[in-house]
Design a protein around this motif. Structure first.
Motif, PDB file in Angstrom:
ATOM      1  N   ILE A 364       0.802  -1.234   0.000  1.00  0.00           N
ATOM      2  CA  ILE A 364       0.000   0.000   0.000  1.00  0.00           C
ATOM      3  C   ILE A 364       0.832   1.279   0.000  1.00  0.00           C
ATOM      4  N   GLY A 365       2.102   1.168   0.365  1.00  0.00           N
ATOM      5  CA  GLY A 365       2.916   2.391   0.419  1.00  0.00           C
ATOM      6  C   GLY A 365       3.909   2.425  -0.730  1.00  0.00           C
ATOM      7  N   PHE A 366       4.682   3.504  -0.798  1.00  0.00           N
ATOM      8  CA  PHE A 366       5.686   3.602  -1.845  1.00  0.00           C
ATOM      9  C   PHE A 366       6.776   2.551  -1.607  1.00  0.00           C
ATOM     10  N   GLN A 367       7.153   1.846  -2.653  1.00  0.00           N
ATOM     11  CA  GLN A 367       8.168   0.794  -2.554  1.00  0.00           C
ATOM     12  C   GLN A 367       9.431   1.277  -3.264  1.00  0.00           C
ATOM     13  N   ALA A 368      10.435   1.622  -2.491  1.00  0.00           N
ATOM     14  CA  ALA A 368      11.664   2.188  -3.073  1.00  0.00           C
ATOM     15  C   ALA A 368      12.441   1.133  -3.855  1.00  0.00           C
ATOM     16  N   ALA A 369      13.207   1.613  -4.842  1.00  0.00           N
ATOM     17  CA  ALA A 369      14.050   0.727  -5.641  1.00  0.00           C
ATOM     18  C   ALA A 369      14.976  -0.045  -4.721  1.00  0.00           C
ATOM     19  N   GLY A 370      15.151  -1.332  -5.020  1.00  0.00           N
ATOM     20  CA  GLY A 370      16.081  -2.140  -4.239  1.00  0.00           C
ATOM     21  C   GLY A 370      15.445  -2.838  -3.054  1.00  0.00           C
ATOM     22  N   THR A 371      14.157  -2.563  -2.781  1.00  0.00           N
ATOM     23  CA  THR A 371      13.494  -3.228  -1.648  1.00  0.00           C
ATOM     24  C   THR A 371      12.754  -4.474  -2.145  1.00  0.00           C
ATOM     25  N   ARG A 372      12.478  -5.385  -1.222  1.00  0.00           N
ATOM     26  CA  ARG A 372      11.714  -6.579  -1.603  1.00  0.00           C
ATOM     27  C   ARG A 372      10.318  -6.180  -2.086  1.00  0.00           C
ATOM     28  N   GLY A 373       9.784  -5.117  -1.513  1.00  0.00           N
ATOM     29  CA  GLY A 373       8.459  -4.641  -1.932  1.00  0.00           C
ATOM     30  C   GLY A 373       8.460  -4.255  -3.403  1.00  0.00           C
ATOM     31  N   ARG A 374       9.497  -3.538  -3.838  1.00  0.00           N
ATOM     32  CA  ARG A 374       9.587  -3.139  -5.247  1.00  0.00           C
ATOM     33  C   ARG A 374       9.753  -4.388  -6.130  1.00  0.00           C
ATOM     34  N   ALA A 375      10.573  -5.324  -5.662  1.00  0.00           N
ATOM     35  CA  ALA A 375      10.791  -6.548  -6.437  1.00  0.00           C
ATOM     36  C   ALA A 375       9.457  -7.263  -6.647  1.00  0.00           C
ATOM     37  N   LEU A 376       8.636  -7.344  -5.604  1.00  0.00           N
ATOM     38  CA  LEU A 376       7.329  -8.006  -5.740  1.00  0.00           C
ATOM     39  C   LEU A 376       6.452  -7.253  -6.726  1.00  0.00           C
ATOM     40  N   LEU A 377       6.440  -5.919  -6.623  1.00  0.00           N
ATOM     41  CA  LEU A 377       5.625  -5.116  -7.546  1.00  0.00           C
ATOM     42  C   LEU A 377       6.092  -5.308  -8.984  1.00  0.00           C
ATOM     43  N   ASN A 378       7.394  -5.502  -9.163  1.00  0.00           N
ATOM     44  CA  ASN A 378       7.947  -5.688 -10.504  1.00  0.00           C
ATOM     45  C   ASN A 378       7.763  -7.108 -11.029  1.00  0.00           C
ATOM     46  N   GLY A 379       7.096  -7.960 -10.243  1.00  0.00           N
ATOM     47  CA  GLY A 379       6.802  -9.312 -10.717  1.00  0.00           C
ATOM     48  C   GLY A 379       7.928 -10.303 -10.507  1.00  0.00           C
ATOM     49  N   ALA A 380       8.774 -10.073  -9.504  1.00  0.00           N
ATOM     50  CA  ALA A 380       9.876 -11.010  -9.230  1.00  0.00           C
ATOM     51  C   ALA A 380       9.323 -12.420  -9.026  1.00  0.00           C
ATOM     52  N   TYR A 381      10.043 -13.431  -9.504  1.00  0.00           N
ATOM     53  CA  TYR A 381       9.562 -14.808  -9.365  1.00  0.00           C
ATOM     54  C   TYR A 381      10.083 -15.459  -8.079  1.00  0.00           C
ATOM     55  N   GLU A 382      11.090 -14.822  -7.468  1.00  0.00           N
ATOM     56  CA  GLU A 382      11.575 -15.316  -6.186  1.00  0.00           C
ATOM     57  C   GLU A 382      12.110 -14.133  -5.374  1.00  0.00           C
ATOM     58  N   ILE A 383      12.096 -14.310  -4.060  1.00  0.00           N
ATOM     59  CA  ILE A 383      12.553 -13.238  -3.170  1.00  0.00           C
ATOM     60  C   ILE A 383      13.569 -13.842  -2.203  1.00  0.00           C
ATOM     61  N   LYS A 384      14.634 -13.115  -1.981  1.00  0.00           N
ATOM     62  CA  LYS A 384      15.651 -13.594  -1.038  1.00  0.00           C
ATOM     63  C   LYS A 384      15.373 -13.024   0.350  1.00  0.00           C
ATOM     64  N   ILE A 385      15.268 -13.927   1.318  1.00  0.00           N
ATOM     65  CA  ILE A 385      15.053 -13.490   2.705  1.00  0.00           C
ATOM     66  C   ILE A 385      16.022 -14.253   3.608  1.00  0.00           C
ATOM     67  N   HIS A 386      16.802 -13.515   4.372  1.00  0.00           N
ATOM     68  CA  HIS A 386      17.754 -14.115   5.317  1.00  0.00           C
ATOM     69  C   HIS A 386      18.577 -15.216   4.674  1.00  0.00           C
ATOM     70  N   GLY A 387      19.075 -14.962   3.508  1.00  0.00           N
ATOM     71  CA  GLY A 387      19.978 -15.912   2.858  1.00  0.00           C
ATOM     72  C   GLY A 387      19.290 -17.009   2.061  1.00  0.00           C
ATOM     73  N   GLY A 388      17.955 -17.165   2.193  1.00  0.00           N
ATOM     74  CA  GLY A 388      17.241 -18.210   1.451  1.00  0.00           C
ATOM     75  C   GLY A 388      16.391 -17.611   0.338  1.00  0.00           C
ATOM     76  N   TYR A 389      16.063 -18.416  -0.683  1.00  0.00           N
ATOM     77  CA  TYR A 389      15.227 -17.950  -1.794  1.00  0.00           C
ATOM     78  C   TYR A 389      13.823 -18.527  -1.660  1.00  0.00           C
ATOM     79  N   TYR A 390      12.822 -17.675  -1.850  1.00  0.00           N
ATOM     80  CA  TYR A 390      11.431 -18.096  -1.704  1.00  0.00           C
ATOM     81  C   TYR A 390      10.669 -17.777  -2.988  1.00  0.00           C
ATOM     82  N   PRO A 391      10.092 -18.808  -3.637  1.00  0.00           N
ATOM     83  CA  PRO A 391       9.356 -18.541  -4.891  1.00  0.00           C
ATOM     84  C   PRO A 391       8.089 -17.730  -4.622  1.00  0.00           C
ATOM     85  N   VAL A 392       7.777 -16.829  -5.546  1.00  0.00           N
ATOM     86  CA  VAL A 392       6.577 -15.991  -5.389  1.00  0.00           C
ATOM     87  C   VAL A 392       5.405 -16.668  -6.095  1.00  0.00           C
ATOM     88  N   ILE A 393       4.595 -17.383  -5.334  1.00  0.00           N
ATOM     89  CA  ILE A 393       3.410 -18.057  -5.885  1.00  0.00           C
ATOM     90  C   ILE A 393       2.152 -17.275  -5.470  1.00  0.00           C
TER      91      ILE A 393
END
Ligand code: ZN
Length: 464
Positions: A364-393
Motif C-alpha cells: 500500500i505504500g511507496f516501494q523504493a528501488a532495491g526493496t523486496r516490496g519493489r521486487a514483488l511489484l515488478n513481478g519477481a519470481y523469487e525473493i531472497k530473505i535471510h539468505g534463502g530464496y522463496y518462490p513468489v506463488i
C-alpha cells in the motif's frame, strides 16, 4: 555573470533524498548558522545503504541546529550517528514526532543489533563480523537533545533566522517547515500527505515562500480514483473463499493505523465478515497506536473511536506470538512491518505465505528501488530473505489510494497554494522518473524556475 561570495550567501545542499526517496538530509548554510533539515537513513539499494556507513559530508560539530519534519526512519534514522559524530545542538520537532521518533529510533537500533547478532550466529554475512550501525545506547544519548516545538509558532535561532512548523498531513505529527532566513522564506515540504484522509489534517499551504523544496515521491503518478475500501473488500473476500491469508506489509506509524480504521469500518458496514481475525504484528505499531491517543488534536478522529478500532484487533508483540499466528488455521488478515519489506516481522510471514497461491500480499505504500516490496511489484519470481530464496506463488496486489503521500495533482495543488511564484523551486525525495515528470509539469503549468536537487551539490540561493 554576477558571482556571489559563498561566505555571504545562503546555500542549500542535499546529503540524501536527492534523486532517491530515502536518506533525507538537507543543509542550509548561512553566514551565521548551519541548519540541517531532517536526518534520515538511506534504505533500499545496497549502494545507497552503504552511504549510512560513511562519515557525513559535513563535520556534524559544524551544524548548529537540526529541524525534523516527521518521525519516519528515512527522515530521522541517522540522528544517533550525527550525535555520535559530534552534533551538539538541539533537535527540534513536533510533540507527536518526538514521541514517535523515540519509538522508531529505539526500534531501529534494536533491529540493527539483532540483525548483526543473527548474521554472526547464522553466518549469512560476507563481513568478518557484522556490527550494528548504532546501538540503543547511542539512541538514548541523542534523545537528550530533542526539543518539542508547537505548530505555527515562531522560534528564533538568532537575529537573522527563525523557523515555524505547519501541518503536512502524511503521518501524525508530520510538518512542513518555514525558515525565515535573512529576510527570505525558505519552505521545506517534508513528506506531504493526501487531502481528506480519514484521520489526518490535509497539508497546509506554504504561504509566501521565496524558495520551496518539495518532495516528489509520486511526482509521476495519480492515485487510483477507485474506492480503496472496495478493493480491500474484494481481496479479503477472495482470501476467505480460498482459505488463504491477506498479508499487508505496512509502516508501523501512520499506514497501520489508517488501515486498521478502514478494516474496522468495513466490518461495521458488514462488507467483510466480523469474524475474520485481524492481527497487528508489530510492537512498534502498538506503541504508535498509543501515541495517537496522547495527541487527539493531531487527528480528526475522536479518541473513543480509536479505542473501539484498537479493541477489535489482536496486537502481537513477542516473537513467539508470530509463530502462533502463522500456525493458526483459517483465513486471517495480518498487518506487519516493515512497509517496504526491508526487515521486520513481515518477512516471517512472507517466508510462509509467498509459496501459496491462496494468499495475497497487499502493498500500500511507496516501494523504493532495491526493496523486496519493489521486487514483488515488478513481478519477481523469487525473493531472497535471510539468505534463502522463496518462490513468489502468492498473488501480489497494490492499492495506491491508501498511500501516505500526495500524488502529482496534490503536489501541484500544494504549489498552487503558495501565494506567489517562488524565486526557485527545488524537487527532492523522488526517483528520477518521478522528479523529471514533475519538473516538466511545473515548468509547463506554472512556468516556475524548477531544479532537481543533486546529491551533495551546492546550490547558491541568495546573497545576504
Ligand atoms: Zn514519511
Amino acid at each position: 555573470m554576477l558571482t556571489i561570495d559563498n561566505k555571504k550567501a545562503v546555500l542549500l545542499q542535499a546529503f540524501g533524498a536527492a534523486e532517491t526517496v530515502t536518506g533525507s538530509k538537507l543543509l542550509v548554510r548561512t553566514p551565521s548558522l548551519n541548519i540541517m533539515i531532517d536526518c534520515g537513513l538511506f534504505q533500499g539499494l545496497k549502494s545507497l545503504r552503504a552511504k549510512n556507513w560513511q562519515y557525513p559530508p559535513i563535520n556534524p560539530s559544524k551544524i548548529d541546529d537540526l529541524l525534523i519534519t516527521h518521525a519516519h526512519l528515512d527522515h530521522t534514522g541517522y540522528i544517533p550517528l550525527l550525535v555520535k559524530y559530534g552534533y551538539k545542538g538541539k533537535i527540534y520537532m513536533s510533540a507527536p514526532t518526538r514521541e514517535l521518533c523515540e519509538i522508531i529510533l529505539r526500534d531501529s537500533a534494536k533491529l540493527q543489533e539483532e540483525d548483526a547478532y543473527k548474521a554472526n550466529v547464522h553466518g549469512y554475512t560476507k563481513h568478518k563480523l557484522a556490527e550494528p550501525l548504532y546501538t540503543i545506547a547511542d539512541v538514548e544519548v541523542a534523545l537528550k537533545q530533542f526539543v518539542t516545538v508547537e505548530l505555527n509558532k515562531l522560534y528564533q535561532l538568532n537575529n537573522y533566522i527563525n523557523f515555524q512548523f505547519f501541518p503536512a498531513g502524511h503521518i501524525p505529527g508530520a510538518c512542513s517547515i518555514k525558515l525565515n532566513c535573512y529576510g527570505k522564506h525558505i519552505v521545506f515540504s517534508g513528506d506531504l500527505g493526501r487531502r481528506h484522509t480519514p484521520y489526518l489534517p490535509s497539508p497546509q499551504a506554504p504561504g509566501e515562500a521565496d524558495y520551496l523544496v518539495m518532495e516528489a515521491t509520486y511526482g509521476d503518478r495519480l492515485h487510483e480514483n477507485s474506492d480503496a475500501g472496495e478493493q480491500l473488500t474484494a481481496m479479503v473476500r477472495e482470501v476467505i473463499s480460498q482459505g488463504g491469508n491477506l498479508l499487508i506489509p505496512c509502516f508501523a506509524v501512520g499506514r497501520a493505523q489508517e488501515l486498521l480504521l478502514l478494516l474496522y469500518q468495513l466490518k461495521q458496514e458488514r462488507k467483510i465478515p466480523k469474524e475474520i481475525p485481524i492481527f497487528l504484528d508489530s510492537p512498534m505499531a502498538s506503541l504508535a497506536n498509543k501515541v495517537l491517543l496522547h495527541y487527539p488534536e493531531w487527528t480528526t478522529l475522536a479518541n473513543r473511536h480509536w479505542q473501539k478500532v484498537l479493541s477489535s484487533i489482536t496486537i502481537n508483540k513477542d516473537f513467539s506470538g508470530t509463530e502462533r499466528i502463522i500456525k493458526q488455521k483459517g483465513s486471517k488478515i495480518v498487518l506487519a512491518g516493515s512497509g517496504m519489506l526491508t526487515g521486520g516481522r513481515a518477512l516471517e510471514y512472507l517466508k510462509h505465505y509467498l509459496g501459496d497461491d491462496r494468499n495475497i500480499v497487499l502493498l500500500i505504500g511507496f516501494q523504493a528501488a532495491g526493496t523486496r516490496g519493489r521486487a514483488l511489484l515488478n513481478g519477481a519470481y523469487e525473493i531472497k530473505i535471510h539468505g534463502g530464496y522463496y518462490p513468489v506463488i502468492a498473488k501480489v496486489h497494490e492499492i495506491t489510494g491508501l498511500s501516505a503521500h500526495a500524488d502529482q495533482q496534490e503536489l501541484m495543488d500544494w504549489l498552487y497554494s503558495n501565494n506567489k511564484a517562488p524565486i526557485k523551486l527545488y524537487l527532492n525525495h523522488g526517483e528520477p522518473c518521478a522528479l523529471e515528470a514533475l519538473r516538466v509539469k511545473v515548468k509547463d503549468k506554472l512556468r516556475w524556475d524548477v531544479t532537481i536537487l543533486k546529491q551533495d551539490q551546492l546550490e547558491v540561493l541568495y546573497a545576504v
